[in-house]
Motif scaffolding. Structure first.
Motif, PDB file in Angstrom:
ATOM      1  N   LEU A   1       0.874  -1.166   0.000  1.00  0.00           N
ATOM      2  CA  LEU A   1       0.000   0.000   0.000  1.00  0.00           C
ATOM      3  C   LEU A   1       0.908   1.212   0.000  1.00  0.00           C
ATOM      4  O   LEU A   1       1.665   1.422   0.943  1.00  0.00           O
ATOM      5  CB  LEU A   1      -0.885  -0.023   1.244  1.00  0.00           C
ATOM      6  N   GLY A   2       0.892   1.970  -1.093  1.00  0.00           N
ATOM      7  CA  GLY A   2       1.741   3.141  -1.222  1.00  0.00           C
ATOM      8  C   GLY A   2       2.875   2.894  -2.198  1.00  0.00           C
ATOM      9  O   GLY A   2       3.122   1.762  -2.625  1.00  0.00           O
ATOM     10  N   LEU A   3       3.554   3.958  -2.559  1.00  0.00           N
ATOM     11  CA  LEU A   3       4.721   3.911  -3.444  1.00  0.00           C
ATOM     12  C   LEU A   3       5.776   4.852  -2.897  1.00  0.00           C
ATOM     13  O   LEU A   3       5.452   5.928  -2.407  1.00  0.00           O
ATOM     14  CB  LEU A   3       4.357   4.359  -4.860  1.00  0.00           C
ATOM     15  N   ILE A   4       7.027   4.442  -2.995  1.00  0.00           N
ATOM     16  CA  ILE A   4       8.097   5.354  -2.589  1.00  0.00           C
ATOM     17  C   ILE A   4       9.041   5.659  -3.734  1.00  0.00           C
ATOM     18  O   ILE A   4       9.944   6.451  -3.592  1.00  0.00           O
ATOM     19  CB  ILE A   4       8.877   4.818  -1.369  1.00  0.00           C
ATOM     20  N   SER A   5       8.837   4.991  -4.868  1.00  0.00           N
ATOM     21  CA  SER A   5       9.659   5.268  -6.049  1.00  0.00           C
ATOM     22  C   SER A   5       8.793   5.043  -7.278  1.00  0.00           C
ATOM     23  O   SER A   5       7.632   4.691  -7.181  1.00  0.00           O
ATOM     24  CB  SER A   5      10.886   4.356  -6.077  1.00  0.00           C
ATOM     25  N   GLY A   6       9.395   5.174  -8.424  1.00  0.00           N
ATOM     26  CA  GLY A   6       8.683   4.891  -9.661  1.00  0.00           C
ATOM     27  C   GLY A   6       8.521   3.400  -9.882  1.00  0.00           C
ATOM     28  O   GLY A   6       8.092   2.957 -10.926  1.00  0.00           O
ATOM     29  N   GLY A   7       8.876   2.585  -8.897  1.00  0.00           N
ATOM     30  CA  GLY A   7       8.730   1.136  -8.975  1.00  0.00           C
ATOM     31  C   GLY A   7      10.040   0.394  -8.810  1.00  0.00           C
ATOM     32  O   GLY A   7      10.053  -0.803  -8.577  1.00  0.00           O
ATOM     33  N   CYS A   8      11.172   1.104  -8.912  1.00  0.00           N
ATOM     34  CA  CYS A   8      12.460   0.414  -8.867  1.00  0.00           C
ATOM     35  C   CYS A   8      12.883   0.008  -7.457  1.00  0.00           C
ATOM     36  O   CYS A   8      13.628  -0.953  -7.291  1.00  0.00           O
ATOM     37  CB  CYS A   8      13.535   1.265  -9.524  1.00  0.00           C
ATOM     38  N   LEU A   9      12.419   0.684  -6.436  1.00  0.00           N
ATOM     39  CA  LEU A   9      12.824   0.347  -5.065  1.00  0.00           C
ATOM     40  C   LEU A   9      11.870  -0.622  -4.363  1.00  0.00           C
ATOM     41  O   LEU A   9      12.264  -1.304  -3.430  1.00  0.00           O
ATOM     42  CB  LEU A   9      12.929   1.613  -4.213  1.00  0.00           C
ATOM     43  N   GLU A  10      10.636  -0.675  -4.811  1.00  0.00           N
ATOM     44  CA  GLU A  10       9.636  -1.472  -4.099  1.00  0.00           C
ATOM     45  C   GLU A  10      10.033  -2.941  -3.954  1.00  0.00           C
ATOM     46  O   GLU A  10       9.841  -3.539  -2.899  1.00  0.00           O
ATOM     47  CB  GLU A  10       8.265  -1.349  -4.772  1.00  0.00           C
ATOM     48  N   GLN A  11      10.606  -3.544  -4.999  1.00  0.00           N
ATOM     49  CA  GLN A  11      10.986  -4.958  -4.920  1.00  0.00           C
ATOM     50  C   GLN A  11      12.068  -5.188  -3.868  1.00  0.00           C
ATOM     51  O   GLN A  11      11.986  -6.113  -3.075  1.00  0.00           O
ATOM     52  CB  GLN A  11      11.460  -5.477  -6.283  1.00  0.00           C
ATOM     53  N   ALA A  12      13.082  -4.345  -3.855  1.00  0.00           N
ATOM     54  CA  ALA A  12      14.155  -4.484  -2.866  1.00  0.00           C
ATOM     55  C   ALA A  12      13.610  -4.306  -1.453  1.00  0.00           C
ATOM     56  O   ALA A  12      13.971  -5.051  -0.532  1.00  0.00           O
ATOM     57  CB  ALA A  12      15.259  -3.472  -3.141  1.00  0.00           C
ATOM     58  N   ILE A  13      12.734  -3.342  -1.274  1.00  0.00           N
ATOM     59  CA  ILE A  13      12.161  -3.097   0.045  1.00  0.00           C
ATOM     60  C   ILE A  13      11.202  -4.223   0.420  1.00  0.00           C
ATOM     61  O   ILE A  13      11.126  -4.618   1.586  1.00  0.00           O
ATOM     62  CB  ILE A  13      11.479  -1.719   0.097  1.00  0.00           C
TER      63      ILE A  13
END
Length: 75
Positions: free
Chosen positions: A49-61
């Motif tokens: 729920l939410g986004l912190i990047s354009g999608g590139c960081l979400e997988q690592a996090i």
């Protein structure tokens, strides 16, 4: 996603009865999608729920969030 938005969506997330991990962006360099303080929630099923990047960081996090959910140890 800012804290106010997460707070207002909280009843929705709690209805799943799954544990969630809260990730907070603490620092950035250069041009970024979000600023420090942005937040994202992850559950054990890999939902977020939410986004912190354009999608590139979400997988690592998401991988770190799964580790926190498994061990109970914050990172």
């Amino acid at each position: 996603m800012d804290f106010a938005t997460l707070y207002h969506r909280q009843p929705e997330t709690l209805q799943t009865k799954l544990p969630w991990v809260l990730g907070t962006l603490v620092a950035t360099e250069g041009s970024t999608y979000q600023k420090p303080g942005a937040k994202i929630l992850f559950d054990q099923a890999g939902n977020h729920l939410g986004l912190i990047s354009g999608g590139c960081l979400e997988q690592a996090i998401a991988e770190k969030a799964q580790s926190v959910l498994t061990t109970g140890t914050p990172k």
